[in-house]
Design an enzyme around this catalytic site. Structure first.
Site, mmCIF file in Angstrom:
data_model
loop_
_atom_site.group_PDB
_atom_site.id
_atom_site.type_symbol
_atom_site.label_atom_id
_atom_site.label_comp_id
_atom_site.label_asym_id
_atom_site.label_seq_id
_atom_site.Cartn_x
_atom_site.Cartn_y
_atom_site.Cartn_z
ATOM 1 C CD GLU A 66 -2.713 -1.457 2.421
ATOM 2 O OE1 GLU A 66 -2.652 -0.617 3.332
ATOM 3 O OE2 GLU A 66 -3.435 -2.471 2.496
ATOM 4 C CG ASN A 101 -0.491 -6.956 -1.579
ATOM 5 O OD1 ASN A 101 -1.122 -7.459 -2.505
ATOM 6 N ND2 ASN A 101 -0.923 -6.996 -0.316
ATOM 7 C CG HIS A 114 -9.776 -5.984 0.720
ATOM 8 N ND1 HIS A 114 -9.999 -7.129 1.457
ATOM 9 C CD2 HIS A 114 -8.455 -5.725 0.826
ATOM 10 C CE1 HIS A 114 -8.858 -7.532 2.009
ATOM 11 N NE2 HIS A 114 -7.899 -6.697 1.632
ATOM 12 C CD GLU A 155 -4.416 -8.081 1.537
ATOM 13 O OE1 GLU A 155 -5.309 -7.380 2.043
ATOM 14 O OE2 GLU A 155 -3.201 -7.819 1.656
ATOM 15 C CG ASP A 164 -12.503 -9.451 1.876
ATOM 16 O OD1 ASP A 164 -12.452 -8.469 1.114
ATOM 17 O OD2 ASP A 164 -12.082 -9.410 3.044
HETATM 18 O O1 G3I Z 1 -3.686 -8.100 18.693
HETATM 19 C C1 G3I Z 1 -4.655 -7.222 19.298
HETATM 20 C C2 G3I Z 1 -5.172 -7.825 20.547
HETATM 21 O O2 G3I Z 1 -4.133 -7.944 21.470
HETATM 22 C C3 G3I Z 1 -6.318 -6.950 21.076
HETATM 23 O O3 G3I Z 1 -6.884 -7.553 22.189
HETATM 24 C C4 G3I Z 1 -7.392 -6.725 20.016
HETATM 25 C C5 G3I Z 1 -8.488 -5.787 20.473
HETATM 26 O O4 G3I Z 1 -8.886 -4.909 19.449
HETATM 27 O O5 G3I Z 1 -6.767 -6.177 18.898
HETATM 28 C C6 G3I Z 1 -5.795 -7.010 18.324
HETATM 29 O O6 G3I Z 1 -5.254 -6.421 17.190
HETATM 30 C C7 G3I Z 1 -6.076 -6.412 16.052
HETATM 31 C C8 G3I Z 1 -5.357 -7.142 14.945
HETATM 32 O O7 G3I Z 1 -6.086 -7.042 13.744
HETATM 33 C C9 G3I Z 1 -5.140 -8.619 15.272
HETATM 34 O O8 G3I Z 1 -6.352 -9.260 15.403
HETATM 35 C C10 G3I Z 1 -6.326 -4.985 15.658
HETATM 36 O O9 G3I Z 1 -7.149 -4.352 16.618
HETATM 37 C C11 G3I Z 1 -6.995 -4.911 14.296
HETATM 38 O O10 G3I Z 1 -7.023 -3.562 13.879
HETATM 39 C C12 G3I Z 1 -6.214 -5.714 13.290
HETATM 40 O O11 G3I Z 1 -6.874 -5.652 12.059
HETATM 41 C C13 G3I Z 1 -6.188 -6.175 10.934
HETATM 42 C C14 G3I Z 1 -5.930 -5.076 9.923
HETATM 43 O O12 G3I Z 1 -5.303 -5.620 8.773
HETATM 44 C C15 G3I Z 1 -5.040 -3.977 10.499
HETATM 45 O O13 G3I Z 1 -4.675 -3.050 9.547
HETATM 46 C C16 G3I Z 1 -7.039 -7.255 10.302
HETATM 47 O O14 G3I Z 1 -7.174 -8.358 11.218
HETATM 48 C C17 G3I Z 1 -6.425 -7.724 8.985
HETATM 49 O O15 G3I Z 1 -7.333 -8.558 8.329
HETATM 50 C C18 G3I Z 1 -6.134 -6.525 8.104
HETATM 51 O O16 G3I Z 1 -5.504 -6.983 6.935
HETATM 52 C C19 G3I Z 1 -5.214 -5.991 5.946
HETATM 53 C C20 G3I Z 1 -3.956 -6.457 5.230
HETATM 54 O O17 G3I Z 1 -2.937 -6.720 6.131
HETATM 55 C C21 G3I Z 1 -3.529 -5.434 4.180
HETATM 56 N N1 G3I Z 1 -4.589 -5.119 3.274
HETATM 57 C C22 G3I Z 1 -5.863 -4.750 3.891
HETATM 58 C C23 G3I Z 1 -6.311 -5.817 4.879
HETATM 59 C C24 G3I Z 1 -7.661 -5.490 5.468
HETATM 60 O O18 G3I Z 1 -7.597 -4.315 6.230
#
Ligand code: G3I
Length: 360
Positions: A170, A211, A247, A276, A278
């Site tokens: 990105e 990516n 996405h 990715e 969905d």
């Molecule tokens: O790890 C913490 C945990 O300790 C805490 O208790 C919990 C409470 O909110 O948060 C956890 O972290 C979360 C993390 O995912 C792991 O689950 C974050 O809040 C959450 O913001 C994070 O979201 C991820 C996101 O990227 C962050 O930018 C999504 O799961 C993940 O699917 C998403 O993936 C991205 C790709 O990497 C890049 N392209 C877009 C895609 C979708 O946004």
């Protein structure tokens, strides 16, 4: 220009041709040429591409049905969060590889290839890094060294075990200009070339990808990304592939020019991957929305199949039980191929009936 190879999605409504049981193999799975297709892994074999999913490592560990389904359906995986910088180096110099290792170990045990995600990004950076840059205790010289060490350490750790790395994720804005991340602001645009060179040195055989999202349809971003890649190529930067995140949402038109866009990147000599995918919807779920979703999934696979260089088709999670969508888009969800109980949706069946056919 008419492609030599066309991909055709057969609607779920098309009845399977009845053949004697001895000729059809297992009783389930749609017709696919002369063979039945039992699951996505079987489909991938028959289509000669990889079909992958993002993996939620907590679910992989705690949910046997999740693990079994992941390993049955997919021959390629990407760690959804476990390989991101905040996950692998939460404190400076203190590495936490357990989750990333688990994802790679599970993949190797089940004959799955791995996409490494991701080395250089503006999100999910550890607080020690962003805080240090903000308060000035990490200056530009040190930041560059930190980035070099990060790329080198992580790529070396999984050398020979990662088929492709999302080296830079990105990097561009929607208008095609470079994103003002901490990398661009403090290191200048050269950080991209540096990251690819460091990654190549650390694992010369891994495919190195740029990516991004919305490159499926957004003209300024498409042109900006193509120009960036041309410049990198002119500087002999080792970039091998372009990842289209994909996405999508059914409330927007399907990006109908996606196959042509893929072809423009492939024409630069790049490998292509859908990294990715969905397809989310505004809730509640209805049969009509599921049918539209199925069409989008099928078209995305057909688009990939119509471009010879497209060799990986990865979904961003395979079950609604673990999807990033509801947490990010208010009132939206149901974006995956399987529902919360791992029951296949029409989109899953549509993929199973998608095939590569010769052009007219
Ligand atoms: O790890 C913490 C945990 O300790 C805490 O208790 C919990 C409470 O909110 O948060 C956890 O972290 C979360 C993390 O995912 C792991 O689950 C974050 O809040 C959450 O913001 C994070 O979201 C991820 C996101 O990227 C962050 O930018 C999504 O799961 C993940 O699917 C998403 O993936 C991205 C790709 O990497 C890049 N392209 C877009 C895609 C979708 O946004």
């Amino acid at each position: 220009m008419r492609p030599l190879i066309l991909a055709l999605t057969l609607a779920l409504a098309v009845p399977a041709i009845a053949l004697p049981a001895s000729a059809t193999g297992p009783e389930h799975g749609p017709e696919h040429g002369h063979h039945r297709v039992d699951d996505l892994r079987d489909l991938a074999r028959k289509l000669h591409i990889s079909i992958g999913s993002a993996v939620d490592v907590a679910a992989l560990r705690a949910e046997p049905d999740y693990q079994a389904r992941l390993n049955r359906e997919f021959d390629h995986i990407t760690a959804e969060n476990a390989m991101k910088w905040e996950s692998v180096e939460p404190e400076r110099g203190v590495y936490a590889w357990e989750d990333a290792d688990e994802v790679v170990r599970n993949a190797r045990r089940h004959g799955q290839q791995v996409r490494g995600h991701t080395l250089v990004w503006h999100n999910q950076l550890p607080a020690w890094l962003t805080g240090g840059v903000e308060d000035g205790t990490i200056d530009a010289t040190e930041l560059r060294k930190i980035l070099r060490d990060h790329v080198t350490t992580q790529v070396r750790r999984y050398k020979g075990k990662i088929r492709a790395w999302d080296v830079v994720n990105e990097a561009l804005n929607e208008d095609g200009t470079m994103r003002q991340s901490i990398w661009l602001t403090h290191l200048g645009p050269g950080y991209i070339a540096d990251a690819f060179r460091w990654a190549r040195r650390a694992d010369p055989r891994a495919k190195l990808y740029l990516n991004d999202y919305n490159v499926e349809w957004n003209a300024p971003k498409i042109e900006g990304t193509l120009n960036l890649i041309k410049e990198l190529r002119a500087q002999r930067v080792p970039i091998d592939g372009m990842g289209f995140q994909g996405h999508l949402g059914i409330q927007y038109d399907y990006p109908g020019d996606w196959a042509n866009v893929m072809r423009r990147f492939a024409d630069l000599g790049l490998e292509i991957a859908v990294t990715e995918l969905d397809v989310r919807m505004v809730l509640p779920v209805t049969p009509e929305k599921l049918a539209t979703q199925a069409e989008y999934y099928g078209r995305a696979l057909s688009d990939c199949l119509s471009v010879r260089a497209c060799r990986e088709f990865t979904v961003w999670g395979f079950t609604d039980r673990h999807s990033w969508v509801p947490g990010w888009f208010d009132g939206e969800g149901s974006a995956c191929l399987l529902d919360e109980n791992l029951a296949p949706k029409p989109a899953y069946d549509t993929l199973l009936t998608t095939r590569r056919v010769s052009g007219p």
